[in-house]
Design a protein around this motif. Structure first.
Motif, PDB file in Angstrom:
ATOM      1  N   ALA A   1      -4.936   6.563  -0.965  1.00  0.00           N
ATOM      2  CA  ALA A   1      -4.000   5.446  -1.004  1.00  0.00           C
ATOM      3  C   ALA A   1      -4.101   4.793  -2.371  1.00  0.00           C
ATOM      4  O   ALA A   1      -5.098   4.959  -3.084  1.00  0.00           O
TER       5      ALA A   1
ATOM      6  N   LEU B   1       0.351   5.012   0.915  1.00  0.00           N
ATOM      7  CA  LEU B   1      -0.583   5.888   1.608  1.00  0.00           C
ATOM      8  C   LEU B   1      -0.272   7.356   1.325  1.00  0.00           C
ATOM      9  O   LEU B   1       0.885   7.769   1.349  1.00  0.00           O
TER      10      LEU B   1
ATOM     11  N   VAL C   1      -7.728  -1.668   3.109  1.00  0.00           N
ATOM     12  CA  VAL C   1      -7.142  -0.325   3.110  1.00  0.00           C
ATOM     13  C   VAL C   1      -8.222   0.715   3.391  1.00  0.00           C
ATOM     14  O   VAL C   1      -8.036   1.648   4.184  1.00  0.00           O
TER      15      VAL C   1
ATOM     16  N   CYS D   1      -1.345  -1.512   5.674  1.00  0.00           N
ATOM     17  CA  CYS D   1      -1.492  -0.141   6.189  1.00  0.00           C
ATOM     18  C   CYS D   1      -0.879  -0.002   7.580  1.00  0.00           C
ATOM     19  O   CYS D   1      -0.195   0.988   7.872  1.00  0.00           O
TER      20      CYS D   1
ATOM     21  N   VAL E   1       0.841  -1.188   0.000  1.00  0.00           N
ATOM     22  CA  VAL E   1       0.000   0.000   0.000  1.00  0.00           C
ATOM     23  C   VAL E   1       0.878   1.240   0.000  1.00  0.00           C
ATOM     24  O   VAL E   1       1.909   1.302   0.675  1.00  0.00           O
TER      25      VAL E   1
ATOM     26  N   TRP F   1      -9.096   0.615   7.105  1.00  0.00           N
ATOM     27  CA  TRP F   1      -8.050   1.211   7.935  1.00  0.00           C
ATOM     28  C   TRP F   1      -8.116   2.736   7.867  1.00  0.00           C
ATOM     29  O   TRP F   1      -8.012   3.425   8.898  1.00  0.00           O
TER      30      TRP F   1
ATOM     31  N   GLU G   1      -2.263  10.079   3.101  1.00  0.00           N
ATOM     32  CA  GLU G   1      -3.397  10.330   3.986  1.00  0.00           C
ATOM     33  C   GLU G   1      -3.895  11.768   3.951  1.00  0.00           C
ATOM     34  O   GLU G   1      -5.054  12.035   4.301  1.00  0.00           O
TER      35      GLU G   1
END
Length: 348
Positions: free
Chosen positions: A78, A43, A95, A142, A41, A98, A45
């Motif tokens: 992501a 990320l 994902v 994650c 993954v 999370w 954010e």
């Protein structure tokens, strides 16, 4: 040599670094202990402008239509790269979960909806095909994410990756996941690629095969493209000659400021890195896909031509690093699949 002619400089070495050098990017792997497969993954954010370009004829993807410049959603949170063929898209649900738990996503009325595009590669020939990344795998990736340089080689989405499969998996070699970055004009450009090609992987400076289909004795490069042109061709029933039997997937990221159209252009140009290092590439049996993310964390706008040069360079470097850091594997029902280092095709 005529001394009045300028001497040709040696090519610059491929860059090091990692995609996590791009501000606003974190990476996490999940590697399944039961067989060689997993997911990775990337990320963002705080949100990142995203684009995508699919060149292979057998892609497996999720949430790519929303990346079209004319469509509503502007930023993603992501991107997931996974093994497991189409089954592996399930990992994106983990994902999403999370991110939702942390309040990360697009606010739509009372709901916070994480936007997570994804792409998968085919690794079901290696080990028990019933084992593949699922939502719990995506969640675990994650949880493992950080801004440190991620592990490379036979991990995450590269755990079950193989290359040089057109003449049978028994003559293939181990692929893997790699990353690289450069800094240009005050911004960072990085790439991460899971290398699982039908074709061979080449040194972009010399054209030498560093991983790919092997000769009958297993020790030397067959050179897939040249063998094809000589009229050598595998049986039509070979598993890898079915749609989706391979696929190289990756992502290029920058902390420059881009809009969606520019992000898509960056993804398109990044495919030049595939073309420099994989032969043949973008075949009917590959679903080659590259995402682009622009976090904008630098606050700088940089000429897109320069960013494109950097993107192609780091993508090529990530491909080479993916196979050069891979480890050979042995699984039930298959002969050992060696790595480039096992055979001495690459050193250093």
């Amino acid at each position: 040599m005529n001394e009045t002619q300028p001497r040709r400089a040696a090519p610059a070495p491929l860059p090091g670094g990692a995609v996590t050098d791009v501000r606003g990017i974190r990476v996490g792997h999940f590697t399944d202990p039961r067989r060689p497969t997993g997911c990775t993954v990337i990320l963002a954010e705080e949100g990142a402008v995203a684009g995508v370009d699919v060149r292979g004829a057998a892609p497996g993807t999720r949430e790519t239509d929303l990346l079209e410049p004319g469509n509503l959603v502007e930023r993603v949170h992501a991107v997931l790269l996974a093994g497991g063929s189409a089954f592996g898209l399930d990992a994106a649900g983990g994902v999403v979960r999370w991110l939702e738990e942390r309040g990360v996503g697009l606010q739509v009325g009372p709901a916070c909806v994480p936007i997570v595009p994804a792409a998968i590669l085919f690794d079901l020939l290696v080990g028990d095909h019933r084992v593949r990344p699922d939502a719990s795998a995506g969640y675990a990736a994650c949880a493992a994410a950080s801004d440190a340089p991620p592990a490379e080689g036979s991990v995450g989405a590269g755990a079950g990756a193989t290359v040089g499969k057109l003449f049978g998996i028994e003559r293939a070699m181990k692929g893997g996941i790699g990353t690289a970055s450069v800094r240009v004009a005050g911004v960072n450009v990085g790439a991460i690629v899971a290398v699982n090609a039908v074709g061979d992987v080449l040194d972009p400076h010399t054209g030498a095969v560093i991983a790919g289909a092997r000769s009958a004795d297993g020790m030397w490069p067959l050179r897939t493209a040249e063998a094809m042109l000589r009229g050598e061709w595998p049986a039509a029933s070979a598993p890898v000659t079915q749609p989706g039997g391979a696929t190289t997937i990756g992502l290029v990221a920058t902390d420059a400021v881009l809009d969606k159209a520019q992000a898509r252009r960056l993804a398109q140009v990044a495919h030049d890195g595939f073309a420099r290092t994989i032969d043949p590439v973008h075949t009917p049996y590959d679903g080659d896909t590259i995402f682009a993310l622009a976090t904008g964390a630098s606050g700088l706008r940089v000429d897109l031509a320069l960013l494109g040069v950097a993107a192609a360079l780091v993508t090529a470097a990530a491909v080479v690093r993916g196979v050069s850091r891979a480890q050979g594997i042995a699984t039930s029902g298959l002969p050992r699949l060696p790595s480039a280092r096992d055979l001495g095709w690459i050193r250093g």
